[in-house]
Write a protein that holds these residues in place. Structure first.
Motif, PDB file in Angstrom:
ATOM      1  N   THR A 199     -31.486 -61.242  27.547  1.00  0.00           N
ATOM      2  CA  THR A 199     -30.642 -61.749  28.135  1.00  0.00           C
ATOM      3  C   THR A 199     -29.345 -62.121  27.802  1.00  0.00           C
ATOM      4  O   THR A 199     -28.198 -61.386  27.157  1.00  0.00           O
ATOM      5  CB  THR A 199     -30.372 -63.120  29.628  1.00  0.00           C
ATOM      6  N   LEU A 200     -29.919 -63.073  26.456  1.00  0.00           N
ATOM      7  CA  LEU A 200     -28.232 -63.818  25.440  1.00  0.00           C
ATOM      8  C   LEU A 200     -27.593 -63.012  24.644  1.00  0.00           C
ATOM      9  O   LEU A 200     -27.079 -62.048  24.143  1.00  0.00           O
ATOM     10  CB  LEU A 200     -29.274 -65.009  25.341  1.00  0.00           C
ATOM     11  N   ARG A 201     -28.977 -61.463  24.563  1.00  0.00           N
ATOM     12  CA  ARG A 201     -28.666 -60.905  23.185  1.00  0.00           C
ATOM     13  C   ARG A 201     -27.802 -59.405  23.474  1.00  0.00           C
ATOM     14  O   ARG A 201     -26.485 -59.380  22.956  1.00  0.00           O
ATOM     15  CB  ARG A 201     -30.064 -60.081  22.575  1.00  0.00           C
ATOM     16  N   ALA A 202     -28.657 -59.137  24.827  1.00  0.00           N
ATOM     17  CA  ALA A 202     -27.368 -58.196  26.082  1.00  0.00           C
ATOM     18  C   ALA A 202     -25.956 -59.374  26.089  1.00  0.00           C
ATOM     19  O   ALA A 202     -25.003 -58.561  26.398  1.00  0.00           O
ATOM     20  CB  ALA A 202     -27.485 -58.200  27.017  1.00  0.00           C
ATOM     21  N   ASN A 203     -25.848 -60.086  25.977  1.00  0.00           N
ATOM     22  CA  ASN A 203     -24.184 -60.796  26.232  1.00  0.00           C
ATOM     23  C   ASN A 203     -23.732 -60.453  24.795  1.00  0.00           C
ATOM     24  O   ASN A 203     -22.875 -62.225  24.587  1.00  0.00           O
ATOM     25  CB  ASN A 203     -24.342 -61.963  26.475  1.00  0.00           C
ATOM     26  N   GLY A 204     -24.363 -60.550  23.316  1.00  0.00           N
ATOM     27  CA  GLY A 204     -23.647 -60.975  22.322  1.00  0.00           C
ATOM     28  C   GLY A 204     -24.375 -61.754  21.800  1.00  0.00           C
ATOM     29  O   GLY A 204     -23.858 -61.833  20.076  1.00  0.00           O
ATOM     30  N   ILE A 205     -24.973 -62.422  21.907  1.00  0.00           N
ATOM     31  CA  ILE A 205     -25.565 -64.158  21.158  1.00  0.00           C
ATOM     32  C   ILE A 205     -26.449 -63.282  20.549  1.00  0.00           C
ATOM     33  O   ILE A 205     -28.036 -62.386  20.661  1.00  0.00           O
ATOM     34  CB  ILE A 205     -26.465 -64.720  21.797  1.00  0.00           C
ATOM     35  N   ARG A 206     -27.083 -64.482  19.419  1.00  0.00           N
ATOM     36  CA  ARG A 206     -27.474 -63.950  18.369  1.00  0.00           C
ATOM     37  C   ARG A 206     -29.265 -64.742  18.410  1.00  0.00           C
ATOM     38  O   ARG A 206     -29.072 -66.480  18.381  1.00  0.00           O
ATOM     39  CB  ARG A 206     -27.328 -64.514  16.177  1.00  0.00           C
ATOM     40  N   VAL A 207     -29.743 -64.370  19.102  1.00  0.00           N
ATOM     41  CA  VAL A 207     -31.435 -65.553  19.611  1.00  0.00           C
ATOM     42  C   VAL A 207     -33.078 -64.610  18.626  1.00  0.00           C
ATOM     43  O   VAL A 207     -32.818 -63.263  18.246  1.00  0.00           O
ATOM     44  CB  VAL A 207     -31.044 -64.918  20.983  1.00  0.00           C
ATOM     45  N   ASP A 208     -33.402 -65.633  18.107  1.00  0.00           N
ATOM     46  CA  ASP A 208     -34.498 -65.844  17.492  1.00  0.00           C
ATOM     47  C   ASP A 208     -35.785 -66.627  17.898  1.00  0.00           C
ATOM     48  O   ASP A 208     -34.759 -68.065  19.088  1.00  0.00           O
ATOM     49  CB  ASP A 208     -34.418 -66.049  16.102  1.00  0.00           C
ATOM     50  N   LEU A 209     -37.389 -66.222  17.686  1.00  0.00           N
ATOM     51  CA  LEU A 209     -38.038 -67.935  18.392  1.00  0.00           C
ATOM     52  C   LEU A 209     -38.841 -67.368  17.656  1.00  0.00           C
ATOM     53  O   LEU A 209     -39.255 -66.917  16.469  1.00  0.00           O
ATOM     54  CB  LEU A 209     -38.940 -66.379  20.199  1.00  0.00           C
TER      55      LEU A 209
END
Length: 419
Positions: free
Chosen positions: A347-357
């Motif tokens: 969801t965050l990536r779809a909003n342009g936020i760079r996320v790793d897990l």
């Protein structure tokens, strides 16, 4: 099994240093796009004859440096050593010159030259280039130069200088060639240099050997033998650069390494790089399109070195590019939590936020070390019990403060904080 290494003279760019490479490449391209240049993607290899005819048989690029080989169909192909000839081929082939002029194009990527590897000189070099084709206007020359100057300055680079000259036009170049050859043939030149003087005498003025430079110190200069039209063109280019606030130094001995240059010719130089001081350059190439079988249209362009710009920034003690590779790092303890954080990440990536897990079965302590190394601003922390309770911990990695947020409100909270 043998240890494999990158080919000699071919640099690798990998995190975190690759962030600077991307910032330089994209920054130089952005300067071109702001001036209306559209992107073109070119083949990595082309018909060898394209470069032999377009770049010039007498140049070191064609005679010594090209990666040329026969493909399985026994056709001679060459890894592209520069971009202009390929762009001109594409413009002719696809009829771009039949539409509105000038055709303004920009590109980036690797180019290949077989040279002795050293600092700033690679066998695979990365460049950003522009070409403006179809209009012979000194104002356009100045725009192209200003785009390059602005691209460098947008990265914070300021310890460079622009050197510029004119290589004349078809009316004055033949007579100047005769004058220069008359002078050169009176000198005690070695066999290779004399042969160069016969084929392309201008190249002798570009010889870096001290003995040759001393012998040619009094050679006639093109700037002193320009036709009225070429002189007026050059003076107008300089007037436009003055109006645009682009500083320059006139260098009457400048010679570029490619045969197609005419009239305006320029180079950006950074003395912090030592012998390989050029960080980019270009010029006008009237007549090139006709040589390649197209209309007799003029053109001007440049190639800027991404590798050398990085070295120039380092010489000035400056850095570019994001230090952090992600904004948010998710740490899940348990399979249910892992699934929920994966959904939040999407969801965050779809909003342009760079996320790793954090992947694998690492401990909380080890996963949080991964969060710190990522450069993230926030961490999302949850175990299966937290998910059952309907919450996820949102931790500020700067202050260490963590609060529990309802799962369906986490994305909005992260977006609010990062905004």
């Amino acid at each position: 099994m043998a240890d494999f290494k990158a080919p000699k003279g071919v640099p690798d760019y990998f995190p975190p240093d690759s962030a600077a490479f991307v910032a330089v490449r994209d920054g130089l391209l952005a300067a071109a796009r702001r001036a209306g240049y559209g992107d073109i993607e070119l083949p990595i290899f082309e018909d060898t004859a394209l470069f032999a005819r377009g770049v010039g048989e007498s140049t070191d690029v064609v005679s010594k440096e090209m990666y040329t080989f026969a493909d399985r169909g026994e056709r001679s192909v060459t890894l592209r050593p520069e971009g202009t000839a390929g762009v001109m081929r594409a413009v002719i082939e696809h009829g771009l010159d039949r539409g509105p002029l000038p055709v303004k194009l920009c590109y980036a990527g690797p180019f290949f030259r077989y040279e002795r590897p050293q600092a700033g000189r690679y066998r695979q070099l990365q460049q950003v280039g522009v070409e403006a084709i179809g209009v012979d206007d000194p104002a356009l020359d100045a725009e192209v130069i200003a785009v390059a100057d602005g691209g460098f300055r947008s990265l914070g680079l300021d310890g460079f200088r622009l050197e510029i000259t004119s290589l004349g036009d078809e009316t004055c170049r033949p007579r100047y060639r005769e004058l220069l050859q008359e002078f050169l043939f009176t000198l005690d030149l070695d066999e290779d240099t004399r042969r160069r003087a016969e084929i392309n005498p201008l190249r002798v003025l570009d010889d870096k050997r001290p003995a040759v430079r001393e012998m040619t110190a009094d050679a006639p200069l093109m700037l002193d033998h320009l036709s009225d039209a070429a002189k007026a063109h050059f003076e107008t280019v300089l007037a436009h650069l003055d109006a645009l606030g682009v500083p320059y130094v006139v260098n009457p001995r400048m010679v570029r390494g490619l045969d197609y240059y005419t009239k305006t010719t320029f180079e950006f130089v950074h003395d912090g790089l030592g012998a390989q001081s050029g960080i980019g350059g270009g010029g006008r190439y009237d007549g090139l399109m006709g040589q390649l079988g197209g209309q007799d249209l003029s053109g001007i362009g440049f190639g800027l070195g991404v590798d050398r710009t990085l070295l120039a920034l380092a010489a000035e003690g400056k850095t570019v590019g994001a230090a952090n590779r992600v904004d948010v790092y998710g740490v899940a303890l348990g399979e249910t939590a892992k699934l929920e954080l994966a959904k939040l990440a999407a969801t965050l990536r779809a909003n342009g936020i760079r996320v790793d897990l954090a992947y694998g079965d690492r401990s909380l302590k080890a996963s949080m070390r991964g969060a710190d190394r990522s450069g993230a601003v926030l961490a999302l922390v949850a175990g299966d019990r937290d998910i059952d309770a309907g919450t996820v911990g949102v931790k500020d990695l700067g202050s260490g403060e963590q609060v529990d947020i309802a799962i369906d409100a986490v994305a909005a909270e992260v977006l609010r904080r990062l905004s």
